[in-house]
Write a protein that holds these residues in place. Structure first.
Motif, PDB file in Angstrom:
ATOM      1  N   SER A 155       0.795  -1.232   0.000  1.00 17.95           N
ATOM      2  CA  SER A 155       0.000   0.000   0.000  1.00 17.95           C
ATOM      3  C   SER A 155       0.825   1.279   0.000  1.00 17.95           C
ATOM      4  O   SER A 155       0.255   2.373  -0.096  1.00 17.95           O
ATOM      5  CB  SER A 155      -0.962   0.019   1.190  1.00 17.95           C
ATOM      6  OG  SER A 155      -2.074  -0.806   0.938  1.00 17.95           O
ATOM      7  N   ALA A 156       2.151   1.176   0.076  1.00 25.57           N
ATOM      8  CA  ALA A 156       2.963   2.366  -0.156  1.00 25.57           C
ATOM      9  C   ALA A 156       2.754   2.874  -1.582  1.00 25.57           C
ATOM     10  O   ALA A 156       3.013   4.045  -1.884  1.00 25.57           O
ATOM     11  CB  ALA A 156       4.433   2.063   0.091  1.00 25.57           C
ATOM     12  N   THR A 157       2.245   1.991  -2.443  1.00 30.37           N
ATOM     13  CA  THR A 157       1.883   2.364  -3.814  1.00 30.37           C
ATOM     14  C   THR A 157       0.873   3.500  -3.826  1.00 30.37           C
ATOM     15  O   THR A 157       0.875   4.340  -4.740  1.00 30.37           O
ATOM     16  CB  THR A 157       1.302   1.148  -4.558  1.00 30.37           C
ATOM     17  OG1 THR A 157       2.248   0.084  -4.536  1.00 30.37           O
ATOM     18  CG2 THR A 157       0.948   1.476  -6.000  1.00 30.37           C
ATOM     19  N   LYS A 158      -0.005   3.544  -2.837  1.00 28.56           N
ATOM     20  CA  LYS A 158      -1.069   4.547  -2.815  1.00 28.56           C
ATOM     21  C   LYS A 158      -0.514   5.973  -2.836  1.00 28.56           C
ATOM     22  O   LYS A 158      -1.046   6.851  -3.521  1.00 28.56           O
ATOM     23  CB  LYS A 158      -1.968   4.326  -1.595  1.00 28.56           C
ATOM     24  CG  LYS A 158      -2.774   3.031  -1.649  1.00 28.56           C
ATOM     25  CD  LYS A 158      -3.549   2.797  -0.362  1.00 28.56           C
ATOM     26  CE  LYS A 158      -4.489   1.610  -0.459  1.00 28.56           C
ATOM     27  NZ  LYS A 158      -3.845   0.333  -0.821  1.00 28.56           N
ATOM     28  N   SER A 159       0.553   6.207  -2.082  1.00 26.20           N
ATOM     29  CA  SER A 159       1.120   7.551  -2.039  1.00 26.20           C
ATOM     30  C   SER A 159       1.749   7.934  -3.376  1.00 26.20           C
ATOM     31  O   SER A 159       1.764   9.112  -3.748  1.00 26.20           O
ATOM     32  CB  SER A 159       2.159   7.639  -0.923  1.00 26.20           C
ATOM     33  OG  SER A 159       1.581   7.334   0.323  1.00 26.20           O
ATOM     34  N   VAL A 160       2.266   6.956  -4.111  1.00 26.29           N
ATOM     35  CA  VAL A 160       2.805   7.222  -5.443  1.00 26.29           C
ATOM     36  C   VAL A 160       1.661   7.530  -6.417  1.00 26.29           C
ATOM     37  O   VAL A 160       1.791   8.373  -7.300  1.00 26.29           O
ATOM     38  CB  VAL A 160       3.659   6.041  -5.924  1.00 26.29           C
ATOM     39  CG1 VAL A 160       4.168   6.274  -7.340  1.00 26.29           C
ATOM     40  CG2 VAL A 160       4.829   5.817  -4.972  1.00 26.29           C
TER      41      VAL A 160
END
Length: 348
Positions: free
Chosen positions: A89-94
């Motif tokens: 879910s660090a993808t979300k910030s990207v």
């Protein structure tokens, strides 16, 4: 780093290099070894009662790794920070950065209802704004790429999901709704977010070519007669961002520097300000970024931090502007302790 030395940034923050070295040595010994078998690991992480089938690619973990940047330069590493790992879910910030590109181009108005600019059946008759999607408060119910919103059990972990209410009145960490945003952004920008991010952010930052952003085997949309892949905003059913700690740390540096890289303004400072402004329903959350103002979700870390967080914190991009600090950690254990000790090595 040289033993016994300190470094001062242009903002006046002071790094104790000895304390930083000690923090890295003590806090990075363990990693999530179970993720070396990603199929089994992901099956244990996804607790949905149904629709558990993985439909996106997976990448086995290769070991704990990370990067610390201070005063605009890399000052410490552990493991192999050049190896791509699943970002979860660090993808979300990207994805928030991709939305910022649309905002800076004048295509996205946060307060505008999506149906006013996109003729997509998923938004017909719904008062969902771009801001609702970015804050995870859309309350959208439906099925996208074969996955219904109701099967994502992580929606209920925070206790802020309220069914049957209008947009903006509940908050849920829901990957189906997140994928609704990446779908809408793909149509809005007319191209894959992978391509957008590469051209507008990663290449200008000097990132490696090893990163990639994946969707599902069935997540495609036709744009101007061309089938375009829609990337996912997490790894709940596979896919998402595959990226090294070194490359993700460059994204953190970009945000720390107000969206500038050298002489180029890649993302506006206004978009970063909006992204790091608290959501009414969930004050520790902004536009797909976690805000530590109230020491949530990182009670041992400074309140000045902002983070991209995935897989229970096993994937972390931490940005602390007063300390001129960027920390990126992948699969590393004891992340709360690592954050606390690295932060303590810097006097803002």
């Amino acid at each position: 780093m040289t033993a016994g030395r300190s470094t001062t940034s242009s903002s006046g923050a002071v790094l104790d290099e000895v304390r930083l070295a000690e923090a890295i040595a003590a806090g990075t010994r363990q990693w999530t070894e179970a993720a070396a078998d990603m199929d089994t690991y992901l099956a244990g992480q996804v607790a949905d009662a149904s629709h558990t089938e993985v439909i996106g690619p997976l990448l086995a973990a290769s070991g704990g790794s990370g990067v610390v940047r201070f005063a605009g330069r890399e000052v410490a590493t552990w493991g192999d920070p050049s190896v791509p790992e699943m970002a979860f879910s660090a993808t979300k910030s990207v994805a928030s950065a991709a939305a910022g590109i649309a905002y800076d181009a004048g295509l996205l108005v946060p307060e505008q209802r999506v149906r006013e600019v996109l003729d997509l059946p998923e938004f017909a008759g719904r008062d969902i704004t771009w801001e609702h999607l970015l804050q995870q408060t859309s309350q959208w119910e439906g099925t996208l790429w074969g996955k219904p919103t109701g099967v994502d059990v992580q929606s209920y972990r925070e206790g802020t999901e309220v069914h049957g209410t209008p947009p903006g009145q509940g908050w849920a960490y829901n990957d189906v709704r997140m994928n609704l945003l990446t779908y809408a952004l793909t149509v809005l920008l007319g191209r894959s977010l992978d391509d957008v991010l590469r051209e507008k952010v990663m290449t200008p930052l000097g990132a490696s070519s090893s990163w990639s952003w994946h969707g599902y085997r069935n997540s495609f949309v036709e744009v101007n007669g061309v089938s375009v892949p829609v990337v996912s905003g997490g790894a709940h059913w596979g896919g998402g961002l595959f990226i090294s700690a070194a490359d993700l740390a460059l994204v953190g540096q970009l945000y720390l520097d107000g969206g500038r890289a050298g002489d180029n303004q890649l993302i506006s400072a206004e978009w970063i300000r909006r992204s790091w402004s608290p959501c009414t329903v969930k004050p520790e959350y902004g536009y797909l970024w976690w805000l530590n103002d109230d020491r949530k979700p990182w009670p041992a870390a400074p309140s000045t931090g902002r983070s991209a967080r995935g897989n229970g914190g096993r994937h972390l991009l931490w940005i602390d502007p007063p300390r001129d600090l960027v920390l990126c950690s992948r699969w590393t254990g004891h992340v709360q302790r690592l954050l606390a000790t690295v932060s303590a090595a810097i006097t803002p």
